[in-house]
Structures are given as structure tokens and as C-alpha cells.
Design an enzyme around this catalytic site. Structure first.
Site, PDB file in Angstrom:
ATOM      1  NE  ARG A   1      44.230  25.780  17.578  1.00  0.00           N
ATOM      2  CZ  ARG A   1      43.769  26.710  16.766  1.00  0.00           C
ATOM      3  NH1 ARG A   1      42.486  27.063  16.816  1.00  0.00           N
ATOM      4  NH2 ARG A   1      44.548  27.331  15.916  1.00  0.00           N
TER       5      ARG A   1
ATOM      6  CE1 TYR B   1      46.929  17.706  16.058  1.00  0.00           C
ATOM      7  CE2 TYR B   1      45.761  19.633  16.874  1.00  0.00           C
ATOM      8  CZ  TYR B   1      46.877  19.064  16.298  1.00  0.00           C
ATOM      9  OH  TYR B   1      47.956  19.841  15.990  1.00  0.00           O
TER      10      TYR B   1
ATOM     11  CE  LYS C   1      47.417  27.963  21.504  1.00  0.00           C
ATOM     12  NZ  LYS C   1      47.827  27.416  20.306  1.00  0.00           N
TER      13      LYS C   1
ATOM     14  CG  HIS D   1      48.271  32.480  20.273  1.00  0.00           C
ATOM     15  ND1 HIS D   1      47.727  32.325  19.016  1.00  0.00           N
ATOM     16  CD2 HIS D   1      49.013  31.368  20.477  1.00  0.00           C
ATOM     17  CE1 HIS D   1      48.127  31.180  18.492  1.00  0.00           C
ATOM     18  NE2 HIS D   1      48.914  30.586  19.347  1.00  0.00           N
TER      19      HIS D   1
ATOM     20  CB  SER E   1      47.643  28.695  14.719  1.00  0.00           C
ATOM     21  OG  SER E   1      46.951  28.935  15.915  1.00  0.00           O
TER      22      SER E   1
ATOM     23  CB  CYS F   1      51.840  33.058  11.716  1.00  0.00           C
ATOM     24  SG  CYS F   1      50.369  32.831  10.710  1.00  0.00           S
TER      25      CYS F   1
ATOM     26  CG  ASN G   1      60.413  28.553  12.714  1.00  0.00           C
ATOM     27  OD1 ASN G   1      61.467  28.070  12.345  1.00  0.00           O
ATOM     28  ND2 ASN G   1      59.255  27.941  12.598  1.00  0.00           N
TER      29      ASN G   1
ATOM     30  CG  ASP H   1      51.331  28.316  21.406  1.00  0.00           C
ATOM     31  OD1 ASP H   1      51.308  28.808  20.264  1.00  0.00           O
ATOM     32  OD2 ASP H   1      50.362  27.716  21.900  1.00  0.00           O
TER      33      ASP H   1
ATOM     34  NE  ARG I   1      50.699  21.843  15.593  1.00  0.00           N
ATOM     35  CZ  ARG I   1      50.720  23.155  15.783  1.00  0.00           C
ATOM     36  NH1 ARG I   1      51.476  23.685  16.712  1.00  0.00           N
ATOM     37  NH2 ARG I   1      49.997  23.966  15.032  1.00  0.00           N
TER      38      ARG I   1
ATOM     39  N   GLY J   1      66.308  33.113  11.084  1.00  0.00           N
ATOM     40  CA  GLY J   1      67.366  33.781  11.851  1.00  0.00           C
ATOM     41  C   GLY J   1      67.530  35.250  11.471  1.00  0.00           C
TER      42      GLY J   1
ATOM     43  CG  ASN K   1      62.437  36.830  11.017  1.00  0.00           C
ATOM     44  OD1 ASN K   1      62.418  37.388   9.919  1.00  0.00           O
ATOM     45  ND2 ASN K   1      61.770  35.718  11.257  1.00  0.00           N
TER      46      ASN K   1
HETATM   47  P1  GTP Z   1      51.535  27.296  16.394  1.00  0.00           P
HETATM   48  O1  GTP Z   1      52.295  26.259  17.127  1.00  0.00           O
HETATM   49  O2  GTP Z   1      50.451  26.737  15.530  1.00  0.00           O
HETATM   50  O3  GTP Z   1      51.004  28.378  17.281  1.00  0.00           O
HETATM   51  O4  GTP Z   1      52.541  27.931  15.275  1.00  0.00           O
HETATM   52  P2  GTP Z   1      53.769  28.947  15.371  1.00  0.00           P
HETATM   53  O5  GTP Z   1      53.272  30.358  15.351  1.00  0.00           O
HETATM   54  O6  GTP Z   1      54.670  28.562  16.483  1.00  0.00           O
HETATM   55  O7  GTP Z   1      54.495  28.733  13.953  1.00  0.00           O
HETATM   56  P3  GTP Z   1      55.887  28.027  13.595  1.00  0.00           P
HETATM   57  O8  GTP Z   1      57.067  28.750  14.152  1.00  0.00           O
HETATM   58  O9  GTP Z   1      55.778  26.596  13.911  1.00  0.00           O
HETATM   59  O10 GTP Z   1      55.925  28.230  12.016  1.00  0.00           O
HETATM   60  C1  GTP Z   1      54.917  27.747  11.168  1.00  0.00           C
HETATM   61  C2  GTP Z   1      55.345  27.767   9.732  1.00  0.00           C
HETATM   62  O11 GTP Z   1      55.796  29.052   9.355  1.00  0.00           O
HETATM   63  C3  GTP Z   1      56.480  26.792   9.429  1.00  0.00           C
HETATM   64  O12 GTP Z   1      56.208  26.131   8.226  1.00  0.00           O
HETATM   65  C4  GTP Z   1      57.685  27.690   9.282  1.00  0.00           C
HETATM   66  O13 GTP Z   1      58.632  27.138   8.420  1.00  0.00           O
HETATM   67  C5  GTP Z   1      57.092  28.989   8.740  1.00  0.00           C
HETATM   68  N1  GTP Z   1      57.887  30.159   9.176  1.00  0.00           N
HETATM   69  C6  GTP Z   1      58.245  30.447  10.449  1.00  0.00           C
HETATM   70  N2  GTP Z   1      59.011  31.581  10.503  1.00  0.00           N
HETATM   71  C7  GTP Z   1      59.107  32.015   9.229  1.00  0.00           C
HETATM   72  C8  GTP Z   1      59.767  33.143   8.624  1.00  0.00           C
HETATM   73  O14 GTP Z   1      60.412  33.971   9.275  1.00  0.00           O
HETATM   74  N3  GTP Z   1      59.639  33.265   7.274  1.00  0.00           N
HETATM   75  C9  GTP Z   1      58.926  32.372   6.530  1.00  0.00           C
HETATM   76  N4  GTP Z   1      58.849  32.571   5.223  1.00  0.00           N
HETATM   77  N5  GTP Z   1      58.318  31.285   7.062  1.00  0.00           N
HETATM   78  C10 GTP Z   1      58.389  31.107   8.389  1.00  0.00           C
HETATM   79  C1  SPV Z   2      47.914  26.571  17.623  1.00  0.00           C
HETATM   80  O1  SPV Z   2      47.114  26.137  16.791  1.00  0.00           O
HETATM   81  O2  SPV Z   2      48.041  27.791  17.851  1.00  0.00           O
HETATM   82  C2  SPV Z   2      48.780  25.626  18.360  1.00  0.00           C
HETATM   83  C3  SPV Z   2      48.509  24.211  18.231  1.00  0.00           C
HETATM   84  O3  SPV Z   2      49.660  26.048  19.082  1.00  0.00           O
HETATM   85  S1  SPV Z   2      47.184  23.700  19.207  1.00  0.00           S
HETATM   86  O4  SPV Z   2      47.689  23.214  20.481  1.00  0.00           O
HETATM   87  O5  SPV Z   2      46.513  22.599  18.492  1.00  0.00           O
HETATM   88  O6  SPV Z   2      46.286  24.797  19.440  1.00  0.00           O
HETATM   89 MN    MN Z   3      49.730  28.346  18.997  1.00  0.00          MN
END
Ligand code: GTP
Ligand code: SPV
Ligand code: MN
Length: 586
Positions: A69, A197, A206, A226, A248, A250, A254, A277, A371, A497, A499
Site C-alpha cells: 500500500r 498491488y 481497505k 481493522h 498491518s 502485526c 495468526n 482483517d 501474500r 498459539g 497467545n
Molecule cells: P495484515 O494482513 O497486513 O493486516 O497483517 P496481520 O495483522 O494479519 O499480520 P500476520 O498475522 O500476517 O502477522 C504478520 C507477522 O507477524 C508475521 O511475520 C508473523 O510471523 C508475525 N507474528 C504474528 N503473530 C505473532 C506473535 O504472536 N508473536 C510474534 N513474535 N510474531 C508474530
Molecule cells: C494490510 O496492510 O493491513 C493488509 C494488506 O491487510 S492490504 O490489503 O494491502 O491492505
Molecule cells: Mn490488514
């Protein structure tokens, strides 16, 4: 496909502007999508992967200048600058339209114009909203067909109604200097030019489901956030739902799909994913807050996804998935990314389309923001309520960010308004999900700084109003931080997990089952109340994770004060009061 006059008029106007060779309506049928996949492969835009190992899976590489983005080129084009507020880029709508139309003009010559009718939310649900995206990219069509509910049925539900979001995407020549992602909240319109993208071009995500929808939510008394949505099933079979807003990359995907630690699985705990999301939240008939996931798929971060960190996401990507900017393993025509396993392919192509030897290369093979686009129904833990038109009732709202220091593992707000304050003071380190520097701490209230479609001060007031509406039925609000590091820079908390241990404490607090420690920032757990059984963590690790460092917090408060100054008169007094109170006690 429709007689809707507002739709036909719009399409006619855009057709005259962009001048396509052809027009194709997306009806949502598998036959049509399959023929588009073929065409896209013929053009070299998609690569068909090994269909035995990855049935229905394809790979796409974006242009090198188009991998995330672009927040500095994203605009809210409301009538006045004040309506966009101090945290958004504003562009006068008249000037914006002029510029965008001059870029879009004739940009479809030699191309096909695809018209995608889509629903955000289950088709026909009272929560749901309809959009139509016009695009010249088959990649966009195929991704939208995974991420949203697409096709004829959507137009049937729309009938002759004028209440739908107009979307125009023009790939042009992916010139980053002419790239604009523009939102016209008063016109229900989104225009995106010169990008291919994800978040810039899948306009249902978004652009609509957060920026336009947050504006609509304010007007219509609901919320577009979000947030992931998950259900936690306890050994008695009861399921409680939680929403969580993290910036994003963060950890939303997961957390949304987490697999309980073994001791919890043995006891009978299960986690169900409703969304990863975006959440649309409304007050239900029973007075509680209810949420739906408006999306129909996951656009998840690939790097770091593996059979240990997120087996559910990995399972979701094994069929009918489009990968973007990952490594192509030439050995067996499959995919790879950093953190998938410890066995990078030697004979491979990196995200840039160059030959890449993963065993001997210093450079990363997959882009950090590469992605996967997978259908929600592929996820083994998808909730049985995923399609429920009424959504799920929310027991707790969680905020969280990526903070090496300062913010404890978990704490609870004193009340709703204090929770809104906690959301408003969120900061997080930037990630590869947006163009720009990574690892820089910035304010990101409610994880919405890139996604709020109007003045964020008024957005905070809307949160406070919603709290009043919900009264004592409002969910409790918490803050978490999985990312605190030790003196060597390693994460102290194991995350993923594990968490669930923190979620368990949160649910116990919601049910008034345990006491907590009152501190100036909120209620903190007594270390003994976070279950560490089966981990290698000790109570002194927890002391560290739950520590509130007075000096760091004083600095934090000063920083929040200067952030709040941005808002002049729209910042709600309730938040200023909370800030003054916390400053006094620290
Ligand atoms: P967007 O799709 O961009 O909105 O991201 P998201 O918030 O869904 O993040 P996602 O779950 O894809 O995690 C992003 C990164 O954070 C990855 O590299 C994960 O491995 C890392 N991550 C996720 N959960 C944890 C956690 O509990 N601990 C740590 N240390 N890293 C984490
Ligand atoms: C984010 O950046 O929070 C995403 C990926 O979920 S995107 O669709 O590019 O915004
Ligand atoms: Mn997102």
C-alpha cells in the site's frame, strides 16, 4: 446483467472515459473464472503452479515498484479538508477528479473492461453492502472473486437501488509518480490508478470496507474496524467471540487462526476463525455488539507462515490460492518464502523474477510483504458462523501493536471510555505492509491510521457514542503486546498459539472470574493468573512482560500529548480527561 439505471449510467460514463475494446461482466461462474485464469496465464500475468501438489494455485509477480500500500499517495477527497481530518491526505474532490480522469482517459484502449459486482458481507444480509469495481486487470478480478462474494446474485439483491460503492481501477503503466488511491466518501466512489498491488486495487478491502465504510458507519451508527474476529470454544462447548485490532503485519491472521497449546487442546479448547482483517460491528436486537467479517477470503502475509506458526493458514493455501511475490521453486513448480521451512530451494526464481539460489543467496527470495489470497472456506478452523447474516456477539475488544518496550503483555481498560483512550494512544512499529521505512514507531490509533475515511477526532467521538449506545452490554476492552523484547532483542513472549493463555485471562475477566491489579494505565494480571503450564516461561519472565516502567510511560505520555495536539477541536474531551488523569498518577 442488470437494468439498474444508476449502474448502467456509471458504466456508460466510465466506458466513454477509458475507451475499452471490450466489456465483460463478471457473473461469478467457475466457467468464466477458469477461462480468465487461462487468459491470464497466456499473457504471462499468472503462472500456473504444480496442479498435483497445489491444485487451483497460481503465482503472480507485481512490478518491482508496486509491492505494498502507498499511504503517501492515498487520499480522502471529502468536500473540505477538515472532514478528512489531520491524519489523512486530503485532496479537493474537483481537482482530484480532474487529475484522475485525465490519467484514466483512454487507458483501456486495447484492453477489456471487467465489471465486478460484489457484496461485502453475506449476500442479502442487513449488515452487507454492495460495490461494483471496474478494472482492466484479470489479476484483480480473480483476487476479488476470492476476497468478496462476486456475481449475478449481487445485482439481483441490488435491484434498482442507488446505494452501492462505485470503484474504478486503471492499471495504466504502473507509474509510481502517477499512482493515486482516492476516496470520495460523499460520492460513494473510489478511484485507483497506476498500481496493481492488493490493498491499492482490491477496492472492496481497505478502500471500501474500511475507508468508505468507516464514514458510512459514523453516519449510520455502526463501526468498520481493522479487526480480526475469533471464537474461543471452552471444554463445555461454549463459544465466546473476540475482536482484535492490530496494525498491518502485526499478527491478526495468526491470532484469528490460532491452534491452542497442547494442554488446552487436551482439555477440549478450540478456536474458530470468523475473520482475519476487517470487522463490521453493529448493536444487535439484544443490545450487545455483533460483528460480521465483510470479506470472503484471506489476503495474508506469506513470510513467517509455517506449519508451526500458523498451520491453518498454511492449509488454506494448499488449493485455489493466488500467491503474490513469493519464490517459485523450479524443482517442482511450487512456492517458497522465508520462514516456510529451513530448506530454501536452490533452483528457483525470486519475487523479482530473477534466478535465485536460496541456499547460497544473501538476498531474500520472497518480498517481505508477499501474500497469499485464499478462500475463507479453505481454512480448517473457519467458524460455522462465518456465513451467519447476523454475525457473532462480541465479548471483548482487544487493541495491540508491535512494541519492543513500554506496553505490557496485556492490560484491561477501566471502562469503555478508558478503552477508547487506550485505542487512541496505540503506537506500533511500521512493517512492510506499507511502502516506506520498516521498524519506525508511529501512532496508529485503533490500527486505523491508514484506513479512517474521515476526521479521526470525530472517529474517536463515534467510539464514545457507541459505548453510550451499548451501555452495560458493551464488550470489555483490553490491550496486548506480543512483541516485547529482552536485552538481546529477542521476543520474550512465545506468541502464536501460546497467545491463547492471554485470551483465557481476558475471558475470565469478562466473566468476572478473577481479580486483577489496579495500576495507573489499567488492570494488569497477577502473574499467577496467566497459565504457564507447558511453557518454558517462569514467573519472573512474566514480571518482565507485565512491568510498567514509569520513566518510559512518562515519555509515552509526553508523546501522546503532542499527538493529541494535532486534533485541535475535534478530539473528545473524554479522552483529554483520561490523559490528564493518567499523567497525574504516573
Ligand atoms: P495484515 O494482513 O497486513 O493486516 O497483517 P496481520 O495483522 O494479519 O499480520 P500476520 O498475522 O500476517 O502477522 C504478520 C507477522 O507477524 C508475521 O511475520 C508473523 O510471523 C508475525 N507474528 C504474528 N503473530 C505473532 C506473535 O504472536 N508473536 C510474534 N513474535 N510474531 C508474530
Ligand atoms: C494490510 O496492510 O493491513 C493488509 C494488506 O491487510 S492490504 O490489503 O494491502 O491492505
Ligand atoms: Mn490488514
Amino acid at each position: 446483467m442488470t437494468n439498474n439505471t444508476s449502474v448502467l449510467e456509471f458504466i456508460d460514463r466510465i466506458k466513454k472515459l477509458v475507451n475499452p475494446d471490450d466489456i465483460v461482466w463478471i457473473d461469478g461462474s467457475e466457467t468464466q473464472l477458469e477461462s480468465l485464469r487461462k487468459q491470464s496465464c497466456d499473457k504471462g500475468e499468472l503462472i500456473k503452479l504444480n496442479q498435483e501438489k497445489l491444485p487451483g494455485c497460481y503465482l503472480h509477480r507485481t512490478k518491482l515498484n508496486d509491492v505494498a500500500r502507498v499511504e503517501d499517495r492515498t487520499f480522502i477527497c471529502s468536500e473540505t479538508k477538515d472532514e478528512a481530518g489531520p491524519t489523512n491526505n486530503w485532496w479537493n474532490p474537483k481537482e482530484a477528479y480532474e487529475k484522475l480522469f485525465s490519467i484514466a482517459k483512454n487507458s483501456y484502449i486495447g484492453k477489456t473492461m471487467y465489471i465486478i459486482p460484489y457484496s461485502m458481507g453475506p449476500i442479502g444480509s442487513k449488515f452487507s453492502k454492495i460495490g461494483i469495481e471496474i478494472t482492466d486487470s484479470i489479476y484483480v478480478v480473480l483476487n476479488m472473486a476470492i476476497m468478496t462474494r462476486v456475481g449475478k446474485e449481487v445485482l439481483e439483491v441490488l435491484g434498482n437501488n442507488n446505494d452501492w460503492v462505485r470503484g474504478l481501477h486503471c492499471s495504466c503503466n504502473i507509474n509510481e509518480e502517477q499512482r493515486y488511491i482516492c476516496h470520495f466518501p460523499q460520492d460513494n466512489t473510489i478511484i485507483s490508478v497506476n498500481s496493481g498491488y492488493g490493498g491499492n486495487v482490491l477496492l472492496g478491502k481497505k478502500c471500501f470496507a474500511l475507508r468508505i465504510a468507516s464514514y458510512l458507519g459514523k453516519k449510520e451508527k455502526w463501526m468498520a474496524e481493522h479487526m480480526l474476529i475469533l471464537g474461543i470454544q471452552n471444554p463445555k462447548g461454549e463459544i465466546k467471540y473476540i475482536c482484535a485490532a492490530f496494525p498491518s503485519a502485526c499478527g491478526k491472521t495468526n491470532l484469528a487462526m490460532l491452534i491452542p497449546p497442547e494442554e488446552y487442546r487436551k482439555k477440549g479448547y478450540k478456536v474458530w476463525c470468523v475473520g482475519d482483517d476487517i470487522a463490521w460491528l453493529r448493536k444487535g436486537k439484544d443490545g450487545r455488539l455483533w460483528a460480521i467479517n465483510p470479506e470472503n477470503g484471506f489476503f495474508g502475509v506469506a513470510p513467517g507462515t509455517n506449519s508451526r506458526s500458523n498451520p491453518n493458514a498454511l492449509a488454506a493455501t494448499t488449493h485455489n490460492t493466488i500467491f503474490t511475490n513469493v519464490v517459485q521453486n523450479l524443482d517442482d513448480n511450487t512456492v517458497w518464502w522465508e520462514g516456510l521451512d529451513k530448506n530454501p530451494p536452490s533452483d528457483a526464481i525470486n519475487w523479482k523474477g530473477e534466478k535465485w539460489d536460496g541456499k547460497n543467496s544473501e538476498e531474500k527470495g520472497a518480498h517481505p510483504n508477499s501474500r497469499f489470497t485464499s478462500p475463507a472456506k479453505n481454512c480448517p478452523c473457519i467458524s460455522s458462523e462465518f456465513e451467519n447474516p447476523n454475525g457473532v456477539p462480541i465479548s471483548a475488544i482487544i487493541f495491540g501493536g508491535r512494541r519492543a518496550q513500554t506496553t505490557p503483555l496485556v492490560y484491561e481498560a477501566f471502562d469503555w471510555n478508558n478503552g477508547v483512550f487506550i485505542g487512541s494512544i496505540m503506537s506500533s512499529e511500521t512493517t512492510a505492509a506499507a511502502a516506506g521505512k520498516v521498524g519506525v514507531l508511529r501512532h496508529d490509533p485503533m490500527a486505523m491510521i491508514p484506513f479512517c475515511g474521515y476526521d479521526m477526532g470525530k472517529y474517536f467521538s463515534h467510539w464514545i457514542e457507541m459505548g453510550k449506545e451499548l451501555g452495560d452490554k458493551a464488550p470489555k476492552i483490553f490491550n496486548v503486546n506480543w512483541f516485547r523484547t529482552d536485552e538481546n532483542g529477542n521476543f520474550i513472549w512465545p506468541g502464536f498459539g501460546e497467545n491463547l493463555r492471554v485470551l483465557e485471562w481476558i475471558l475470565k475477566r469478562c466473566e468476572n472470574k478473577i481479580e486483577a491489579r489496579k495500576t495507573p494505565i489499567g488492570y494488569l494480571p497477577f502473574p499467577k493468573d496467566i497459565n504457564l503450564e507447558g511453557t518454558s516461561l517462569t514467573l519472573s519472565d512474566l514480571d518482565l512482560l507485565l512491568e510498567i516502567d514509569g520513566d518510559l510511560w512518562k515519555k509515552e505520555i509526553e508523546d501522546i500529548k503532542s499527538f493529541y495536539k494535532k486534533f485541535s477541536d475535534t478530539l473528545p474531551v473524554e479522552l483529554v480527561e483520561k490523559l490528564n488523569k493518567i499523567s497525574k498518577f504516573l
